[in-house]
Design an enzyme around this catalytic site. Structure first.
Site, PDB file in Angstrom:
ATOM      1  N   LYS A  89      30.782  23.991 -15.221  1.00 54.61           N
ATOM      2  CA  LYS A  89      29.593  23.729 -14.412  1.00 54.61           C
ATOM      3  C   LYS A  89      29.390  22.234 -14.332  1.00 54.61           C
ATOM      4  O   LYS A  89      29.664  21.506 -15.300  1.00 54.61           O
ATOM      5  CB  LYS A  89      28.351  24.370 -15.041  1.00 54.61           C
ATOM      6  CG  LYS A  89      27.255  24.666 -14.053  1.00 54.61           C
ATOM      7  CD  LYS A  89      27.607  25.867 -13.189  1.00 54.61           C
ATOM      8  CE  LYS A  89      26.471  26.313 -12.301  1.00 54.61           C
ATOM      9  NZ  LYS A  89      26.838  27.510 -11.521  1.00 54.61           N
ATOM     10  N   VAL A 187      13.104  34.244  -2.405  1.00 51.64           N
ATOM     11  CA  VAL A 187      13.849  34.691  -1.230  1.00 51.64           C
ATOM     12  C   VAL A 187      14.508  33.484  -0.555  1.00 51.64           C
ATOM     13  O   VAL A 187      14.247  33.162   0.607  1.00 51.64           O
ATOM     14  CB  VAL A 187      12.960  35.491  -0.243  1.00 51.64           C
ATOM     15  CG1 VAL A 187      12.750  36.895  -0.762  1.00 51.64           C
ATOM     16  CG2 VAL A 187      11.615  34.811  -0.001  1.00 51.64           C
TER      17      VAL A 187
END
Length: 363
Positions: A89, A187
């Site tokens: 990462k 969302v």
């Protein structure tokens, strides 16, 4: 930010050892404002692939800890899903303003190139395919460019959707999502596609997010019910789906949960492993995040190795069977699902290491 006062060396070293690292690389470049770190957890199964985060952090210690834990999750994710990859990462400590974004990411590309292929980067929080294009000017060890498969988030959402189907089958004994209530926290790119998939499958969608445009889309197109940011945990629903940032399954939120299932795309959803134990003890079925959200890694891996798109879709679809088998093994052994997933990942990583040692010894 005071670098020396923000890093607790002993605690971070202990944490890195606990996670089984690996190495951690840093790069500073005053001309572009780049302050980057690359955490490589393991390369036993292949080069370490993991996304590039470009975010503001309160302390450097927070950034390092985030990189370390996420890199381990990538190792486990690749192992469980069967990809020829290790885990890594990168975290870029975002400055207040990036004066020249292309130059900034090109400099990061030079950093990746210095590692000689041990680490491959891709899109993550705070970055986009155009940033990957800039990185690609300086290194070939990059995925998710605009000339490749681009943003992997649709494949992430597809994997989460499949995992919700598997969880509903196991926990609610239902082969359909029709009428199932799913509360989505966040969302963004993943969460909004998940909302569409659920709506199309007949589920009732409940959402929260700080982005009014995303909320409006969910209401207008997916007939979503909207709740406040802090109300989402206590919503009366079948499935709670965390699709924002991590550590939101914790001592404060667990007592609020009414859902019988927790399956979402966010990384590191459990603030601590004991919170996975707590869900298990409360008979709440938890989909281990690095398995559930593996679709994005499948896409990034396929992009880098030029795998046909049809094969990508097939492998993302296999996430259903992978999560189902974890749920079944957890029930049979009465062991939390996150522990089962870790055991499977470690078995696969260690078996490769053992085979290599055996071969070396014979040679």
């Amino acid at each position: 930010m005071n670098i020396e006062s923000s890093i607790n060396n002993d605690a971070l070293l202990s944490y890195a050892k606990q996670l089984g690292f690996g190495d951690l690389h840093f790069k500073l470049d005053n001309s572009t404002g780049l302050f980057a770190m690359i955490a490589i957890h393991s390369t036993k199964l292949g080069p370490a692939l993991g996304g590039c985060r470009c975010l503001e952090y309160t302390t450097i210690s927070d950034a390092i800890r985030d990189a370390l834990r996420l890199a381990q999750g990538m190792s486990y994710k690749a192992a469980v899903i069967g990809l020829p990859l290790g885990g890594g990462k990168s975290v870029l400590l975002k400055p207040k303003a990036i004066q020249n974004r292309s130059a900034y990411f090109e400099k990061f590309g030079e950093f990746i190139e210095e590692l000689g292929g041990r680490y491959i980067t891709a899109v993550d929080s705070g970055t986009n395919p155009e940033d990957m294009d800039a990185i690609a000017h300086k290194t070939r060890y990059v995925s998710s460019t605009t000339t490749g498969y681009g943003d992997p988030s649709p494949f992430t959402a597809d994997g989460v959707f499949s995992s919700i189907q598997a969880a509903v089958k196991i926990k609610l004994n239902r082969n359909s999502l029709d009428g199932i209530k799913v509360a989505i926290q966040g969302v963004g790119h993943v969460g909004i596609r998940l909302a569409k998939l659920l709506f199309d499958a007949g589920a009732k969608v409940i959402v929260t997010d700080s982005n009014p445009q995303a909320i409006a889309k969910c209401v207008n197109e997916y007939q979503a019910t909207v709740v406040g940011l802090n109300e989402i945990y206590g919503v009366d629903c079948d499935v709670f789906s965390p699709c924002a940032l991590g550590a939101i399954i914790n001592d404060k939120t667990i007592p609020q949960l009414k859902a019988r299932i927790v399956v979402g795309s966010a990384n590191n959803q459990l603030a601590e492993p004991r919170h996975g134990d707590a869900l298990h003890n409360l008979n709440i079925l938890y989909g281990p995040d690095y398995v559930v959200n593996a679709g994005g890694l499948v896409c990034a891996c396929a992009d880098f190795y030029k795998t046909p798109l049809e094969q990508v879709r097939k492998q993302v679809a296999s996430i259903y069977g992978t999560t189902l088998s974890i749920f079944e093994r957890s029930a049979a052994e009465n062991v939390p699902t996150h522990t089962i997933a870790d055991i499977i990942a470690e078995e696969k990583i260690n078996s490769v290491s053992t085979k290599k040692l055996t071969t070396d010894k014979v040679a």
